[in-house]
Design a protein around this motif. Structure first.
Motif, short mmCIF file in Angstrom:
data_model
loop_
_atom_site.label_atom_id
_atom_site.label_comp_id
_atom_site.label_asym_id
_atom_site.label_seq_id
_atom_site.Cartn_x
_atom_site.Cartn_y
_atom_site.Cartn_z
N HIS A 9 -36.86 8.62 -29.19
CA HIS A 9 -37.04 7.40 -29.96
C HIS A 9 -37.81 7.64 -31.26
N ASP A 10 -38.18 8.87 -31.50
CA ASP A 10 -38.91 9.22 -32.72
C ASP A 10 -38.02 8.95 -33.93
N PRO A 11 -38.46 8.12 -34.91
CA PRO A 11 -37.64 7.83 -36.09
C PRO A 11 -37.25 9.08 -36.88
N ARG A 12 -38.14 10.08 -36.92
CA ARG A 12 -37.82 11.30 -37.66
C ARG A 12 -36.68 12.06 -37.00
N TRP A 13 -36.67 12.05 -35.66
CA TRP A 13 -35.60 12.71 -34.91
C TRP A 13 -34.26 12.04 -35.22
N ARG A 14 -34.23 10.72 -35.17
CA ARG A 14 -32.98 10.00 -35.42
C ARG A 14 -32.54 10.11 -36.88
N THR A 15 -33.51 10.12 -37.79
CA THR A 15 -33.17 10.30 -39.20
C THR A 15 -32.53 11.67 -39.43
N LEU A 16 -33.04 12.69 -38.75
CA LEU A 16 -32.48 14.03 -38.87
C LEU A 16 -31.01 14.04 -38.48
N TRP A 17 -30.69 13.46 -37.33
CA TRP A 17 -29.30 13.50 -36.86
C TRP A 17 -28.40 12.53 -37.62
N ASP A 18 -28.96 11.45 -38.13
CA ASP A 18 -28.18 10.57 -39.01
C ASP A 18 -27.79 11.33 -40.28
N THR A 19 -28.70 12.14 -40.79
CA THR A 19 -28.41 12.94 -41.99
C THR A 19 -27.37 14.01 -41.69
N VAL A 20 -27.48 14.61 -40.52
CA VAL A 20 -26.48 15.61 -40.13
C VAL A 20 -25.10 14.99 -40.04
N LEU A 21 -25.00 13.82 -39.42
CA LEU A 21 -23.70 13.14 -39.30
C LEU A 21 -23.14 12.78 -40.67
N ALA A 22 -24.02 12.28 -41.55
CA ALA A 22 -23.56 11.92 -42.90
C ALA A 22 -23.10 13.16 -43.67
N ALA A 23 -23.87 14.24 -43.58
CA ALA A 23 -23.52 15.47 -44.29
C ALA A 23 -22.21 16.06 -43.76
N SER A 24 -22.01 16.01 -42.44
CA SER A 24 -20.78 16.56 -41.87
C SER A 24 -19.57 15.77 -42.37
N GLY A 25 -19.72 14.45 -42.49
CA GLY A 25 -18.62 13.65 -43.00
C GLY A 25 -18.29 14.00 -44.44
N VAL A 26 -19.30 14.14 -45.28
CA VAL A 26 -19.08 14.47 -46.69
C VAL A 26 -18.43 15.84 -46.82
N VAL A 27 -18.92 16.82 -46.06
CA VAL A 27 -18.38 18.18 -46.15
C VAL A 27 -16.90 18.21 -45.80
N VAL A 28 -16.52 17.57 -44.70
CA VAL A 28 -15.12 17.59 -44.28
C VAL A 28 -14.24 16.93 -45.34
N MET A 29 -14.67 15.80 -45.87
CA MET A 29 -13.85 15.08 -46.85
C MET A 29 -13.69 15.86 -48.14
N VAL A 30 -14.77 16.46 -48.63
CA VAL A 30 -14.70 17.19 -49.90
C VAL A 30 -13.95 18.50 -49.74
N VAL A 31 -14.25 19.27 -48.69
CA VAL A 31 -13.60 20.56 -48.50
C VAL A 31 -12.09 20.39 -48.30
N SER A 32 -11.70 19.35 -47.57
CA SER A 32 -10.26 19.09 -47.36
C SER A 32 -9.57 18.81 -48.69
N GLY A 33 -10.20 17.99 -49.54
CA GLY A 33 -9.61 17.69 -50.84
C GLY A 33 -9.54 18.91 -51.74
N VAL A 34 -10.60 19.72 -51.74
CA VAL A 34 -10.62 20.93 -52.56
C VAL A 34 -9.52 21.89 -52.11
N ALA A 35 -9.35 22.04 -50.80
CA ALA A 35 -8.31 22.93 -50.29
C ALA A 35 -6.92 22.46 -50.73
N PHE A 36 -6.68 21.15 -50.64
CA PHE A 36 -5.37 20.62 -51.04
C PHE A 36 -5.15 20.81 -52.53
N GLY A 37 -6.19 20.61 -53.34
CA GLY A 37 -6.04 20.80 -54.77
C GLY A 37 -5.71 22.22 -55.15
N ASN A 38 -6.24 23.19 -54.40
CA ASN A 38 -5.96 24.59 -54.69
C ASN A 38 -4.52 24.98 -54.43
#
Length: 376
Positions: free
Chosen positions: A111-140
């Protein structure tokens, strides 16, 4: 029964359909995850957003697995070349996939807010990485990738991960990000509590406007700033899969097929109508805006695939080594056997998926989440 070349076109279409299915079904998961800390102002609101996707996100990844399996079995040269040459890019992509279940499962352990903030950031970053890398690959793909085949079809790759980060692919990466953020926001507007849905509507409209600008810019750049690949003469039809049997030239523009086949313009028209549908229907906070964003994704991917046809993986080092629909497939027997299995199992997957979403329909409210948290 189907001849060899017809089977090749059928499997090209099926590979595109699986890619579109993955973009639609898993795209809103990644888009919503990337918006988790933007749409959710506190822990309860973020739990609402996560509960809209947690029952189904693992099932949505079936489309990714099906696409990879289809590429492996139907297009072995494509699979081997892409997975060998783009190894680091795919590693980054798969790492983002691996972190998602860890984030979903570990977030609620403390229930530690810092713990949940960490994993919220991980989930957000994973989403951004997949979306950007997929687009870059297609553009190439439109620029061509730095590989070549020798006389024994052994592939050599000359380049690294950062060589993929050229201006046009980066534009495609940002385009992919805007498109899937809009898709994720439409899902939140449809399924999340009304207070969160109001924010999601604004984000869906804003990112759709960005998508429209970038889609138009990418199309103009592709038409006038990126030299196309073209077969010199007709394709070598009905032959075994050997890319070195053909000749390829650089020049012209990628929309030559659109001029020869006016029906191709239906794809960008669908993308445009889908985007306009999001702008029009997002305020209704219903399923219609999500269906419109799905059309936007389908039209975008299809318009790019049609522009690229018949090329699957062009080579910038040796254009003759480029992989096309006509020379990168498995044998006729393999394609026919797989088609039979697909005809049986793909409709079952679609029907089961539709049933799951029908069962899971309805909004996830803040009252529900707070009540569940109180009982916990």
């Amino acid at each position: 029964m189907f001849d060899y070349d017809t089977l090749r076109v059928i499997w090209w279409a099926l590979l595109g359909a699986l890619l579109i299915g993955f973009a639609i079904m898993d795209g809103f998961d990644f888009g919503l995850a990337a918006l988790l800390r933007v749409l959710g102002h506190d822990d309860d609101e973020r739990r609402v957003l996560l509960e809209t996707i947690e029952p189904t996100w693992e099932g949505n990844q079936v489309w990714f697995i099906l696409g990879g399996g289809a590429a492996f079995a139907a297009w072995p040269l494509l699979y081997a070349t892409a997975f060998s040459g783009l190894y680091f890019a795919l590693f980054v992509l798969l790492l983002a996939f691996i972190l998602r279940p860890v984030g979903f499962n570990f977030r609620g352990k403390l229930h530690d807010p810092r713990w949940r903030t960490l994993w919220d950031t991980v989930l957000a970053a994973s989403g951004v990485v997949v979306m950007v890398v997929s687009g870059v690959a297609f553009g190439n793909l439109f620029l061509g990738l730095p590989f070549q085949l020798d006389g024994d079809l052994r592939m050599s790759w000359h380049g690294g991960f950062f060589d993929l980060l050229k201006p046009y692919p980066l534009l495609c990466g940002v385009l992919s990000l805007a498109m899937l953020l809009a898709h994720g926001a439409c899902w939140a507007a449809y399924r999340a509590d009304h207070a969160i849905a109001a924010r999601a509507v604004r984000i869906a409209r804003a990112t759709t406007v960005v998508y429209l600008v970038l889609y138009a810019l990418a199309g103009v750049w592709l038409a006038y700033g990126v030299p196309a690949y073209a077969l010199a003469g007709s394709a070598v039809a009905g032959e075994v899969s050997n890319p070195l049997y053909k000749e390829v030239v650089r020049g012209g523009h990628w929309f030559a097929g659109y001029l020869q086949h006016p029906a191709f313009w239906i794809a960008p028209a669908v993308a445009l109508l889908g985007a306009l549908g999001v702008l029009w229907r997002a305020g209704a906070r219903g399923l219609s805006a999500f269906l419109a964003s799905s059309l936007m994704l389908a039209g975008t991917i299809l318009s790019a695939g049609l522009a690229l046809f018949p090329f699957l993986l062009p080579s910038s080092l040796d254009p003759r080594s480029s992989l096309t629909v006509w020379d990168a497939s498995s044998s006729r027997g393999t394609l026919l056997l797989m088609l039979g299995a697909t005809v049986v199992f793909l409709p079952l997957i679609v029907l089961y998926t539709a049933w799951v979403y029908r069962v899971m329909r309805g909004r996830v409210t803040l009252a529900h989440v707070r009540n569940a948290h109180h009982h916990y």
